[in-house]
Design a protein around this motif. Structure first.
Motif, PDB file in Angstrom:
ATOM      1  N   ASP A   1      36.688  -8.359  34.262  1.00 16.98           N
ATOM      2  CA  ASP A   1      37.465  -7.876  33.238  1.00 16.98           C
ATOM      3  C   ASP A   1      37.704  -6.282  32.866  1.00 16.98           C
ATOM      4  OD1 ASP A   1      34.997  -7.068  31.880  1.00 16.98           O
ATOM      5  OD2 ASP A   1      35.547  -8.502  30.106  1.00 16.98           O
ATOM      6  N   VAL A   2      37.260  -5.460  33.902  1.00 19.22           N
ATOM      7  CA  VAL A   2      37.783  -4.010  33.985  1.00 19.22           C
ATOM      8  C   VAL A   2      37.518  -3.402  32.741  1.00 19.22           C
ATOM      9  CG1 VAL A   2      39.708  -2.409  34.183  1.00 19.22           C
ATOM     10  CG2 VAL A   2      39.545  -4.784  35.253  1.00 19.22           C
ATOM     11  N   GLY A   3      36.167  -3.265  32.592  1.00 13.60           N
ATOM     12  CA  GLY A   3      35.515  -2.616  31.295  1.00 13.60           C
ATOM     13  C   GLY A   3      35.361  -3.291  30.038  1.00 13.60           C
ATOM     14  N   GLY A   4      35.546  -4.647  30.051  1.00  9.04           N
ATOM     15  CA  GLY A   4      35.749  -5.367  28.815  1.00  9.04           C
ATOM     16  C   GLY A   4      34.382  -5.994  28.464  1.00  9.04           C
TER      17      GLY A   4
ATOM     18  N   TRP B   1      42.799  -3.003  24.460  1.00 12.31           N
ATOM     19  CA  TRP B   1      42.234  -1.431  24.691  1.00 12.31           C
ATOM     20  C   TRP B   1      41.355  -1.438  23.631  1.00 12.31           C
ATOM     21  CZ3 TRP B   1      43.480  -0.519  29.151  1.00 12.31           C
ATOM     22  CH2 TRP B   1      44.871  -0.760  29.845  1.00 12.31           C
ATOM     23  N   GLN B   2      41.197  -1.799  22.625  1.00  8.28           N
ATOM     24  CA  GLN B   2      40.329  -1.290  21.461  1.00  8.28           C
ATOM     25  C   GLN B   2      38.873  -2.121  22.053  1.00  8.28           C
ATOM     26  OE1 GLN B   2      41.452  -3.060  17.561  1.00  8.28           O
ATOM     27  NE2 GLN B   2      43.463  -2.657  17.974  1.00  8.28           N
ATOM     28  N   GLN B   3      38.860  -3.147  22.680  1.00  2.00           N
ATOM     29  CA  GLN B   3      37.610  -3.609  23.373  1.00  2.00           C
ATOM     30  C   GLN B   3      37.074  -2.631  24.212  1.00  2.00           C
ATOM     31  OE1 GLN B   3      38.664  -7.398  24.824  1.00  2.00           O
ATOM     32  NE2 GLN B   3      37.693  -8.473  23.371  1.00  2.00           N
ATOM     33  N   ARG B   4      37.978  -1.834  24.997  1.00  2.00           N
ATOM     34  CA  ARG B   4      37.382  -1.209  25.941  1.00  2.00           C
ATOM     35  C   ARG B   4      37.556   0.503  25.554  1.00  2.00           C
ATOM     36  NH1 ARG B   4      39.832  -5.698  27.436  1.00  2.00           N
ATOM     37  NH2 ARG B   4      39.201  -6.611  29.479  1.00  2.00           N
ATOM     38  N   ASP B   5      37.493   0.602  24.361  1.00  3.90           N
ATOM     39  CA  ASP B   5      37.225   2.174  23.837  1.00  3.90           C
ATOM     40  C   ASP B   5      35.649   2.189  23.355  1.00  3.90           C
ATOM     41  OD1 ASP B   5      37.567   4.569  22.689  1.00  3.90           O
ATOM     42  OD2 ASP B   5      38.640   3.603  21.026  1.00  3.90           O
TER      43      ASP B   5
END
Length: 667
Positions: free
Chosen positions: A161-164, A292-296
């Motif tokens: 999931d690409v950084g998730g 994006w928030q999940q991956r910040d």
């Protein structure tokens, strides 16, 4: 990633003699020298020594429950594969060891390191080759090395999931297992339960380049117990900042395409729904979404308990240094122990541009934070910065001592398209306006090459020839008030050192290094896993200018929340572009240029229109991280506050032209 080593050492014959001598010395001293793990819990008095046999090390694979459910009808749990190599002698004596971990999606699809090494296994599925030098060097010194396949890759279940949450949990679950908080099994299908608490002491250090280092950042931001340090190399701290710059797309593709490039064949069969979620959660309009928030990870910096050793190329145009500044500043705000190396390279591992110093420094770092060795690494200089190829300087803290955010105003001169830079307040009535038209066929290289000449695609603001050097250290911003002629517009702002220099060729195929034919050895080799790697050297070029900091944005995303919309033609908008973190000295005799333009070819995707833009200079200014602040500016330029307006820029020296870089998000 996402990717889309110094000069040669001894000849093979000499290497063989040295290896034999080292082997003899090791045998003679093994009975008398105990590494840190054998000395109890007290801090060790010296560096760990290679007293354990690499050839006899225990090699095993364990599948760890992540606590996630697979996206399948059978509802089976997701298990990730962890390949482990650890010294046999401590295990036989009942002693426990710390772990160096690299969690990656690349162990089968793309490989790791300059030689693209992949994991290999014997006919029974037992691990044979562990990519990179970590196992060869650190296992004989009393460390275990654990290489984790992220969910959906190589021998792991689940989907990427690409950084998730899935990516991060893939590595976090293994740390939990090493500390007895998660379940592990001898086979992907289950097998028998396997525990690590009889050999792992619970201390983990994560390391990795690009996506691997990104996962180290993400896991540290969970605050997981047992993670003592991370070493993120060319790593992402916010996946939004990897794909977008304030609404302007940096790549044509999205995270779903990246996931598809690394997933295993078995994952392809059942991960279509996850890829659709990635597409839905990461729209190409550049809006800030929950995905994006999940991956910040920057937003969760307050949870970081581990020390952090950041390593990044200042000219990395893959994972750009927009991912360094906010992460570093957030770690500093929460008093995280940290260290940083900044090279002149692009997307390159320090093993390939400063090999001997890197291995020694990393050894000290892990000895201190994982073994408890009191070697002073945490009290040494915080920052190492490469000033010219293979020439490094150090600073006790970073940004450098005395750095102050300094406001600089762009001011119109008598030549349209060419202005000056001055400390505010600018002289009365001197601000004015400037105009240009977006030309997606032009890049920052083209702009810098013509910095001193008017061209229709950009506006340049320049100092005169500096009489003293100006050092920039850290992150800056450029605020622009712009009016567009169409409903969409992208903006670029770049800082350029105008003057001759010899730099690493970061736009070349090696991004600042060239690979040699000789090899040097770092640790012990075994059948199928050599400790000897191709040497590298700096790949240099002579240039007439250097772009050292960049910022991009979509003008429609200037409001709060990073949610964009169409522009109203003829209406002025104000937006602040974040300049990428940098550390650069503009020498005396050179000039500084701030160039404002539209699409930066090869680095951002063009808007769907080709606007003409007008800048209201009264609403434009830069906040630059100058060492010495306004006083340093005055000393270097001869300007006091408000001076410099109306000066006509000097012609630019003829630069050595370079082609614009073309980057992709392929591995």
């Amino acid at each position: 990633m996402l990717s889309f080593t110094r000069g040669s050492r001894s000849p093979a014959a000499v290497t063989g003699v040295v290896a034999a001598l080292v082997a003899v010395i090791t045998l003679l001293t093994a009975a008398f020298t105990l590494p840190a793990d054998a000395r109890g819990n007290d801090p060790a008095p010296g560096p760990t020594q290679p007293v354990y046999s690499y050839a006899r090390a225990i090699r095993q694979s364990v599948w760890v429950d992540t606590g996630l459910s697979a996206d399948r009808k059978d509802g089976k749990p997701v298990r990730v594969a962890a390949d482990i190599i650890r010294p046999r002698e401590p295990a036989a004596a009942g002693r426990r060891v710390p772990v160096i971990m690299d969690a990656s999606p690349y162990y089968s699809c793309c490989g790791r390191g300059n030689e693209n090494q992949v994991k290999t296994y014997d006919g029974h599925g037992n691990p044979v080759r562990f990519p990179l030098f970590y196992d060869n060097y650190f296992v004989p010194r009393g460390y275990a090395v654990v290489l984790v396949d992220l969910a959906g890759t190589n021998r792991s279940d689940g989907c990427t999931d690409v950084g998730g949450p899935s990516d991060v949990q893939s590595a976090k679950a293994v740390i939990d297992w090493l500390n007895g908080r998660a379940r592990g099994y001898s086979a992907r299908s289950g097998g028998h339960p396997v525990s690590a608490t009889d050999w792992a002491d619970g201390s983990v250090g994560m390391i990795g380049k690009s996506w691997d280092g990104t996962i180290a950042n993400g896991v540290a931001a969970t605050g997981v117990e047992g993670l003592k340090t991370i070493v993120p190399i060319s790593a992402i701290s916010s996946w939004y900042d990897y794909y977008f710059a304030q609404g302007a797309a940096l790549y044509d593709g999205g995270p779903d395409q990246l996931a598809g490039s690394v997933e295993s064949t078995s994952a392809h069969a059942h991960c279509a729904a996850e890829q659709q979620r990635l597409r839905d959660g990461a729209p190409r309009n550049g809006d800030w979404t929950q995905a994006w928030q999940q991956r910040d990870y920057v937003a969760a910096a307050s949870k970081v308990r581990a020390s952090v050793f950041v390593v990044h190329g200042l000219e990395d145009l893959n994972v750009r240094t927009q991912n360094v500044g906010p992460w570093w500043d957030a770690l500093a705000a929460h008093h995280v122990e940290r260290k940083i190396w900044l090279s002149q390279t692009g997307h390159v591992d320090p093993f390939d541009y400063r090999r001997a110093v890197w291995v020694n420094t990393l050894h000290q770092w892990f000895d201190h934070y994982l073994m408890g060795v009191d070697n002073g690494i945490e009290r040494a200089s915080m920052a190492d910065v490469e000033r010219s190829p293979d020439h490094w300087t150090t600073d006790p803290v970073w940004p450098a001592p005395g750095t102050a955010s300094t406001r600089i105003s762009p001011v119109a001169s008598g030549t349209p398209g060419i202005g000056t830079l001055a400390l505010p307040p600018a002289l009365s009535g001197a601000a004015g306006t400037e105009s240009y038209t977006d030309d997606p066929s032009r890049s920052e290289t083209d702009w810098a090459a013509a910095a001193g000449q008017p061209t229709p695609d950009k506006v340049s603001f320049l100092t005169g020839t500096l009489t003293r050097p100006l050092r920039f250290s850290g992150s800056g911003t450029v605020t622009l008030t712009a009016t567009a002629s169409t409903t969409s517009a992208h903006l670029s702002a770049v800082l350029v050192d105008l003057g001759p220099a010899t730099i690493r060729d970061y736009e070349g195929s090696g991004e600042g290094i060239k690979t040699l034919t000789t090899r040097s050895c770092w640790g012990e080799s075994g059948p199928g896993d050599s400790a000897c790697f191709l040497d590298t050297a700096a790949d240099t070029e002579s240039v007439g200018f250097t772009v050292f900091s960049r910022g991009w944005a979509d003008l429609g995303h200037g409001g709060a929340g990073l949610h964009g919309g169409p522009l109203t033609p003829g209406k002025p908008y104000t937006i602040t572009l974040r300049l990428a973190a940098s550390d650069h000295i503009v020498p005396a005799g050179h000039r500084l240029a701030l160039i404002v333009a539209g699409t930066d070819k090869g680095l951002i995707v063009p808007p769907d229109t080709r606007p003409a833009l007008r800048l209201d200079l009264a609403g434009c200014f830069a906040q630059l991280p100058l060492v010495g602040g306004p006083a340093a500016w005055t000393a270097a330029t001869g300007q006091g506050a408000g001076q410099g307006a109306g000066q006509v820029a000097e012609p630019a020296a003829a630069p050595v032209l370079r082609s614009a870089p073309q980057r992709s998000s392929a591995a």
